[in-house]
Each structure stands twice: as C-alpha cells, then as structure tokens.
Design an enzyme around this catalytic site. Structure first.
Site, mmCIF file in Angstrom:
data_model
loop_
_atom_site.group_PDB
_atom_site.id
_atom_site.type_symbol
_atom_site.label_atom_id
_atom_site.label_comp_id
_atom_site.label_asym_id
_atom_site.label_seq_id
_atom_site.Cartn_x
_atom_site.Cartn_y
_atom_site.Cartn_z
ATOM 1 N N HIS A 1 32.040 1.816 -2.857
ATOM 2 C CA HIS A 1 32.399 3.426 -3.507
ATOM 3 C C HIS A 1 32.252 4.207 -2.180
ATOM 4 O O HIS A 1 31.194 4.087 -1.885
ATOM 5 C CB HIS A 1 31.497 3.773 -4.630
ATOM 6 C CG HIS A 1 31.627 2.998 -6.110
ATOM 7 N ND1 HIS A 1 32.225 3.473 -6.915
ATOM 8 C CD2 HIS A 1 31.104 1.820 -6.215
ATOM 9 C CE1 HIS A 1 32.288 2.698 -8.017
ATOM 10 N NE2 HIS A 1 31.283 1.792 -7.585
ATOM 11 N N ASP B 1 39.625 5.767 -7.300
ATOM 12 C CA ASP B 1 38.891 5.383 -8.752
ATOM 13 C C ASP B 1 39.561 6.025 -9.902
ATOM 14 O O ASP B 1 39.750 7.169 -9.705
ATOM 15 C CB ASP B 1 37.211 5.498 -8.672
ATOM 16 C CG ASP B 1 36.501 4.800 -9.538
ATOM 17 O OD1 ASP B 1 35.563 3.967 -9.033
ATOM 18 O OD2 ASP B 1 36.820 5.321 -10.763
ATOM 19 N N GLY C 1 24.602 -0.939 -12.465
ATOM 20 C CA GLY C 1 25.696 -0.338 -12.646
ATOM 21 C C GLY C 1 27.067 -0.950 -12.624
ATOM 22 O O GLY C 1 27.825 -0.351 -12.554
ATOM 23 N N HIS D 1 33.040 -4.335 -4.418
ATOM 24 C CA HIS D 1 33.694 -3.285 -3.740
ATOM 25 C C HIS D 1 32.706 -1.955 -3.341
ATOM 26 O O HIS D 1 31.485 -1.707 -3.907
ATOM 27 C CB HIS D 1 34.420 -2.402 -4.994
ATOM 28 C CG HIS D 1 33.949 -2.314 -6.317
ATOM 29 N ND1 HIS D 1 33.556 -3.399 -6.959
ATOM 30 C CD2 HIS D 1 33.316 -1.272 -6.877
ATOM 31 C CE1 HIS D 1 32.865 -2.882 -8.109
ATOM 32 N NE2 HIS D 1 32.796 -1.718 -7.922
HETATM 33 P P1 5GP Z 1 31.215 -0.434 -10.476
HETATM 34 O O1 5GP Z 1 30.764 0.103 -12.055
HETATM 35 O O2 5GP Z 1 31.518 -1.789 -10.622
HETATM 36 O O3 5GP Z 1 30.452 -0.245 -9.468
HETATM 37 O O4 5GP Z 1 32.487 0.303 -10.259
HETATM 38 C C1 5GP Z 1 33.697 -0.132 -10.914
HETATM 39 C C2 5GP Z 1 34.671 1.137 -10.752
HETATM 40 O O5 5GP Z 1 36.054 0.999 -11.215
HETATM 41 C C3 5GP Z 1 34.396 2.247 -11.439
HETATM 42 O O6 5GP Z 1 33.891 3.306 -10.750
HETATM 43 C C4 5GP Z 1 35.192 2.629 -12.533
HETATM 44 O O7 5GP Z 1 36.003 3.824 -12.732
HETATM 45 C C5 5GP Z 1 36.654 1.899 -11.721
HETATM 46 N N1 5GP Z 1 37.826 1.583 -12.440
HETATM 47 C C6 5GP Z 1 37.561 0.691 -13.646
HETATM 48 N N2 5GP Z 1 38.791 0.212 -14.237
HETATM 49 C C7 5GP Z 1 39.741 0.803 -13.287
HETATM 50 C C8 5GP Z 1 41.116 0.808 -12.940
HETATM 51 O O8 5GP Z 1 41.764 0.121 -13.691
HETATM 52 N N3 5GP Z 1 41.729 1.581 -11.933
HETATM 53 C C9 5GP Z 1 40.845 1.998 -10.996
HETATM 54 N N4 5GP Z 1 41.483 2.668 -10.014
HETATM 55 N N5 5GP Z 1 39.479 2.044 -11.104
HETATM 56 C C10 5GP Z 1 38.959 1.301 -12.010
#
Ligand code: 5GP
Length: 113
Positions: free
Chosen positions: A101, A30, A92, A99
């Site tokens: 985490h 992340d 969130g 995905h």
């Molecule tokens: P969500 O909020 O959808 O559950 O998680 C998305 C995750 O993707 C977040 O934790 C965020 O930090 C990560 N993320 C967003 N943009 C990028 C990126 O460009 N590269 C990587 N490696 N992670 C990303």
C-alpha cells in the site's frame, strides 16, 4: 488454483484501472482509499504473503518497494508517504496476493493500530 482478486483485475475479469505496469508488477488505485493517494503495488507473480516469500523472491520484493518510491514521486508526495504491507489476516491482510500500500497526501499517526 484460481486467480487472486488482483490477478483477475489485471486480466480485466474484474473492473479496475491499471495505473502502472512493468515486467514484474502492476499498480491500481485502492477501491477504498485511506488517504488522498492510495495505490496498491502488486507483483505479477502470485505469492500470498510476505511470510511465504522465498530467497529467490528477494529481487521482486525489492522491486515492489522501488516502484512504490517511483509512484510516490510521480504523485508528488514530496518524500512524505507511508508504505504498508499487511501480512496475515490478524495483521489486516484481506487479499492474499502480496501488495504494497502506498499512502500519501495526508499526515499519519503512529502506532498504526
Ligand atoms: P489488505 O487488506 O489485503 O492489506 O489490502 C487489500 C486492499 O485491496 C484493501 O485496501 C481493499 O480496499 C483493496 N481492494 C479490495 N477489493 C478491491 C477491488 O476490487 N479493487 C481495488 N482497486 N481494490 C480492492
């Protein structure tokens, strides 16, 4: 349809290191880690969120959890880690490509907030 952010990373169109890959999924660190280990396990097939998954995706969903466990083992998280799947913006989710985490290397509180 345009590729998701994660698919663009997978294709090398956006910077990001693929730290694990198999036939069905890949994993990246992340960009904004919330724990010493914070890995995202992502299916190659683009499904926006868990609530959009269909019956035929049951094996894929199971695969993501199993690979999360394998990556936890590889990162020596000693059987203490948290798996999170945010489903929907109000929960969130910010990237609409399923995905998991994998968070580890520190203690976690409950409820998560
Ligand atoms: P969500 O909020 O959808 O559950 O998680 C998305 C995750 O993707 C977040 O934790 C965020 O930090 C990560 N993320 C967003 N943009 C990028 C990126 O460009 N590269 C990587 N490696 N992670 C990303």
């Amino acid at each position: 349809m345009t590729d998701s952010l994660f698919t663009q990373i997978y294709k090398g169109q956006i910077p990001g290191k693929i730290i694990y890959e198999d036939e069905h999924c890949f994993a990246i660190n992340d960009i904004n880690p919330q724990a010493p280990v914070h890995i995202l396990i992502i299916p190659k097939k683009e499904v926006a969120k868990v609530s959009d998954a269909s019956f035929e995706e049951i094996p894929l969903l199971g695969h993501l959890i199993y690979i999360s466990k394998k990556l936890a083992d590889l990162n020596k998280l000693s059987n203490n880690y948290r798996l999170v799947i945010n489903n929907g913006a109000e929960a969130g989710q910010s990237v609409f490509h399923i995905h998991v985490h994998l968070l580890g290397g520190r203690s976690f509180n409950w409820p998560p907030g």
